[in-house]
Design a protein around this motif. Structure first.
Motif, PDB file in Angstrom:
ATOM      1  N   ARG A  57       0.849  -1.121   0.086  1.00 50.05           N
ATOM      2  CA  ARG A  57       0.032   0.076   0.066  1.00 50.05           C
ATOM      3  C   ARG A  57       0.789   1.233  -0.003  1.00 50.05           C
ATOM      4  N   PRO A 208     -12.278  -6.242   5.500  1.00 45.80           N
ATOM      5  CA  PRO A 208     -11.142  -7.103   4.878  1.00 45.80           C
ATOM      6  C   PRO A 208      -9.954  -7.089   6.135  1.00 45.80           C
TER       7      PRO A 208
ATOM      8  N   GLY B   4      -8.780  -7.035  -0.709  1.00 45.83           N
ATOM      9  CA  GLY B   4      -8.598  -6.293   0.638  1.00 45.83           C
ATOM     10  C   GLY B   4      -7.613  -5.186   0.582  1.00 45.83           C
ATOM     11  N   THR B   5      -6.699  -5.116   0.065  1.00 39.72           N
ATOM     12  CA  THR B   5      -5.680  -4.100   0.212  1.00 39.72           C
ATOM     13  C   THR B   5      -6.088  -2.778  -0.587  1.00 39.72           C
ATOM     14  N   VAL B   7      -7.302   0.969  -1.149  1.00 41.79           N
ATOM     15  CA  VAL B   7      -7.363   2.263  -0.146  1.00 41.79           C
ATOM     16  C   VAL B   7      -7.970   3.246  -0.728  1.00 41.79           C
ATOM     17  N   MET B  35     -13.627  -0.317   1.000  1.00 43.09           N
ATOM     18  CA  MET B  35     -12.938  -0.394  -0.210  1.00 43.09           C
ATOM     19  C   MET B  35     -13.881  -0.059  -1.558  1.00 43.09           C
ATOM     20  N   TYR B  37     -15.514  -1.679  -4.986  1.00 41.79           N
ATOM     21  CA  TYR B  37     -16.142  -3.228  -5.712  1.00 41.79           C
ATOM     22  C   TYR B  37     -16.481  -2.793  -7.127  1.00 41.79           C
ATOM     23  N   ILE B  55      -1.308   0.299  -6.267  1.00 38.26           N
ATOM     24  CA  ILE B  55      -0.946  -0.615  -5.296  1.00 38.26           C
ATOM     25  C   ILE B  55      -1.351  -2.047  -5.674  1.00 38.26           C
ATOM     26  N   ASP B  56      -1.474  -2.240  -6.868  1.00 36.28           N
ATOM     27  CA  ASP B  56      -1.752  -3.810  -7.352  1.00 36.28           C
ATOM     28  C   ASP B  56      -2.860  -4.468  -6.574  1.00 36.28           C
ATOM     29  N   TYR B  59      -7.298  -7.656  -9.524  1.00 34.56           N
ATOM     30  CA  TYR B  59      -6.737  -8.720 -10.333  1.00 34.56           C
ATOM     31  C   TYR B  59      -8.122  -9.322 -11.305  1.00 34.56           C
ATOM     32  N   GLU B  67      -4.945 -16.417  -1.597  1.00 40.97           N
ATOM     33  CA  GLU B  67      -5.160 -15.989  -0.391  1.00 40.97           C
ATOM     34  C   GLU B  67      -6.346 -14.627  -0.454  1.00 40.97           C
ATOM     35  N   GLU B  70     -11.998 -15.293  -1.124  1.00 41.38           N
ATOM     36  CA  GLU B  70     -13.498 -14.768  -1.020  1.00 41.38           C
ATOM     37  C   GLU B  70     -13.788 -13.461  -1.532  1.00 41.38           C
ATOM     38  N   TYR B  71     -12.807 -12.763  -2.211  1.00 37.67           N
ATOM     39  CA  TYR B  71     -12.909 -11.489  -2.805  1.00 37.67           C
ATOM     40  C   TYR B  71     -14.168 -11.423  -3.839  1.00 37.67           C
ATOM     41  N   ILE B  74     -17.502 -11.105  -2.431  1.00 44.39           N
ATOM     42  CA  ILE B  74     -17.662 -10.008  -1.912  1.00 44.39           C
ATOM     43  C   ILE B  74     -17.833  -8.879  -2.864  1.00 44.39           C
TER      44      ILE B  74
END
Lengths: 461, 85
Positions: A57, A208, B4-5, B7, B35, B37, B55-56, B59, B67, B70-71, B74
């Motif tokens: 981040r 999250p 989830g990363t 921002v 976040m 969506y 920040i990648d 996907y 990892e 689940e997204y 979501i």
């Protein structure tokens, strides 16, 4: 062609970088941005607050550095403190306007007896410590005890809890500072208790971050099953439903072989820290939830208390801004009084603006600062077009000469690039960087020669 | 899929050709969003958002790492839909 507008931006975190990016997009007139930071490094809380296992981040920093520099009119003055090396009035003398993006990097204090005992830390200090912030890298954090307490229910509290429970292996791809890695590798901590004043539906952590806890290796998560009952969940909104589902999964998951535990303990307020020469226990008041008019759920003390043994307490109950010299400050909101970014009140003088947390209070995530910056820049440009900004009394070269005079060890953009590249180059294994944790070590890299004029070399542009 | 990363930088919303990323910064929900969506039923898999994200945090649906598995659900759930085709 018009002479450029000269704008100083104080603070190089996301707020300042978003503002500089907006200014870089302007053409008539073009804008010269002088960005100033107290540290030799750029990034603000994106560098010192974001958790080391969330290092990706931090990439907002180079992304918006690059965007800010597209105009070809961006200068950085690092290791320069406004209110110490230069005054607010002096900044105004050399610029058409000043935008303060100084954020809110201090912590709300924990005002309970015993909070001053060794072993109790504010999250700003603790996060500064594990992120290698020069102000906190010398802290002697004792990780001997078996149980740590984290007070707070926001994402920072969850960051601290998660990092305290990660193994050395799990931290190998993080950019945690060396001294913190060492302290955590020697840690005896087997249990972290997260303390929240109210219930799970009132917590300010995000889904999250909550979900990420489930990925911790060798850690069992304990959530009181009673708190998953209907009466603790006031509505079925998207975010609350996700949160409840996640917590339900945690109560249903059993990890009998786990050697570590994370206990989410809601409905407790810290009353006092106990101990002789350092903290040895925390006294908690159990709360109940009471519905008030308008649907607000209030915590009410039940009178029942409990003492929990601990040797390390971190409180993460909110950020707080410091007042800025020469500017008005509203202590209640922790911000500088402003209207759409224009600082109000005669104290500061025309041409003074704010953006980011110092403007709207310490809420929101990194990206929340972008619309805020846009609003401030719009106000500033309106003021310019209406003739409300004064011409600087002195020219560009004189500003640099003044900084030279007041702070011989100031760091320019090339110097920060050297620091950034050095940290990345000296990283080991999967870590993206290995932080330089003192001003001295940063200056060694940023200013390797005596402070003569820094020549712009092609490779660092 | 946004993971989830995120921002809430929202540069993705500026480059998306079909406006399938919510909540955008003009939306009142943006201020309280955890976040952003992607609506899997509107997304055309052009990857402009993934390229733009600093920040990648995005996907392509088929390349979602384990990892973050689940997204997918979501992202879809935000739009009140089941997972995309």
């Amino acid at each position: 062609m018009t002479d450029p507008l000269r704008i100083a931006v104080v603070g190089s975190g996301p707020a300042g970088l978003y503002a500089a990016t907006e200014l870089a997009k302007l053409n008539t007139p073009p804008v010269q941005v002088n960005m100033i930071d107290r540290l030799p490094s750029m990034g603000g809380l994106a560098r010192a607050g974001v958790a080391p296992d969330h290092a990706k981040r931090r990439l907002v920093i180079p992304a918006y550095e690059k965007a800010s520099r597209r105009s070809g009119r961006f200068s950085f003055f690092g290791n320069v403190e406004i209110g110490r090396h230069l005054s607010h009035q002096e900044l105004l003398q050399y610029h058409h306007a000043v935008i303060y993006a100084t954020g809110a990097s201090d912590s709300q204090p924990l005002n309970i007896p015993g909070a001053e005992l060794p072993g109790c830390y504010a999250a700003s200090a603790f996060a500064g410590w594990y992120n290698g912030h020069p102000d906190f890298s010398d802290l002697d954090i004792d990780t001997h005890c078996e149980r740590a307490i984290v007070i707070g229910n926001g994402n920072v509290a969850l960051d601290v809890a998660r990092l305290l429970l990660k193994s050395e292996n799990e931290l190998s791809s993080s950019d945690m500072a060396d001294h913190a890695r060492r302290a955590l590798s020697r840690s005896n901590i087997r249990e972290v208790v997260l303390i929240g004043r109210r219930g799970p539906a009132q917590a300010s952590f995000t889904h999250p971050e909550l979900r990420e806890l489930g990925h911790l290796q060798d850690v069992a998560i304990e959530v009181p099953p009673d708190l998953l009952k209907e009466r603790y969940w006031p509505d079925t909104s998207f975010l609350l439903a996700l949160r409840r589902q996640c917590l339900q999964e945690y109560t249903a998951t059993h990890k009998p072989s786990a050697t570590k535990t994370l206990r989410l303990r809601f409905l407790c307020s810290p009353r006092a820290l106990l101990g002789e020469r350092r903290v040895s226990a925390i006294s908690l008041m159990k709360n109940r939830l009471v519905s008030e008019k308008g649907g607000y759920a209030k915590a009410e003390a039940t009178g029942q208390t409990v003492a929990v043994e601990t040797g390390l307490v971190v409180h993460a109950i909110g950020y707080r801004a410091c007042p800025l010299a020469g500017l008005p400050f509203d202590a209640h909101s922790g911000s500088v009084p402003n209207c759409r970014g224009r600082v109000t009140g005669s104290e500061a003088g025309a041409g003074t603006y704010v953006t980011g947390w110092i403007k709207h209070g310490p809420r929101g995530v990194i990206g929340s600062n972008k619309p805020c910056a846009r609003e401030t820049v719009v106000a500033l440009m309106d003021d310019y077009r209406e003739g409300r900004l004064s011409e600087p009394r002195s020219g560009s070269h004189q500003f640099k000469a003044l900084v030279d005079q007041r702070q011989a060890d100031w760091v320019d953009y090339r110097g920060w690039r050297s620091i950034d590249e050095f940290e990345q180059a000296q990283a080991e294994g999967e870590a993206p960087r290995r932080k330089l944790c003192s001003i001295e070590s940063m200056l060694k890299i940023a200013r390797p020669r005596a402070p003569e004029d820094s020549k712009e070399t092609e490779q660092f542009k | 899929m946004i993971v989830g990363t995120c921002v809430n930088d929202a540069v993705c919303t500026e480059v998306c050709p079909v406006n399938c990323i919510q909540p955008g910064p003009q939306s009142p929900d943006y201020l309280t969003a955890e976040m952003l969506y992607i609506d899997p039923n509107v997304c055309i898999d052009c990857d402009a958002c993934a390229d733009a994200c600093p920040i990648d945090a995005i996907y392509p649906a088929q390349k979602l790492p384990d990892e973050w598995s689940e997204y997918a659900a979501i992202n879809a759930a935000y739009f009140g839909a089941g997972p995309g085709p």
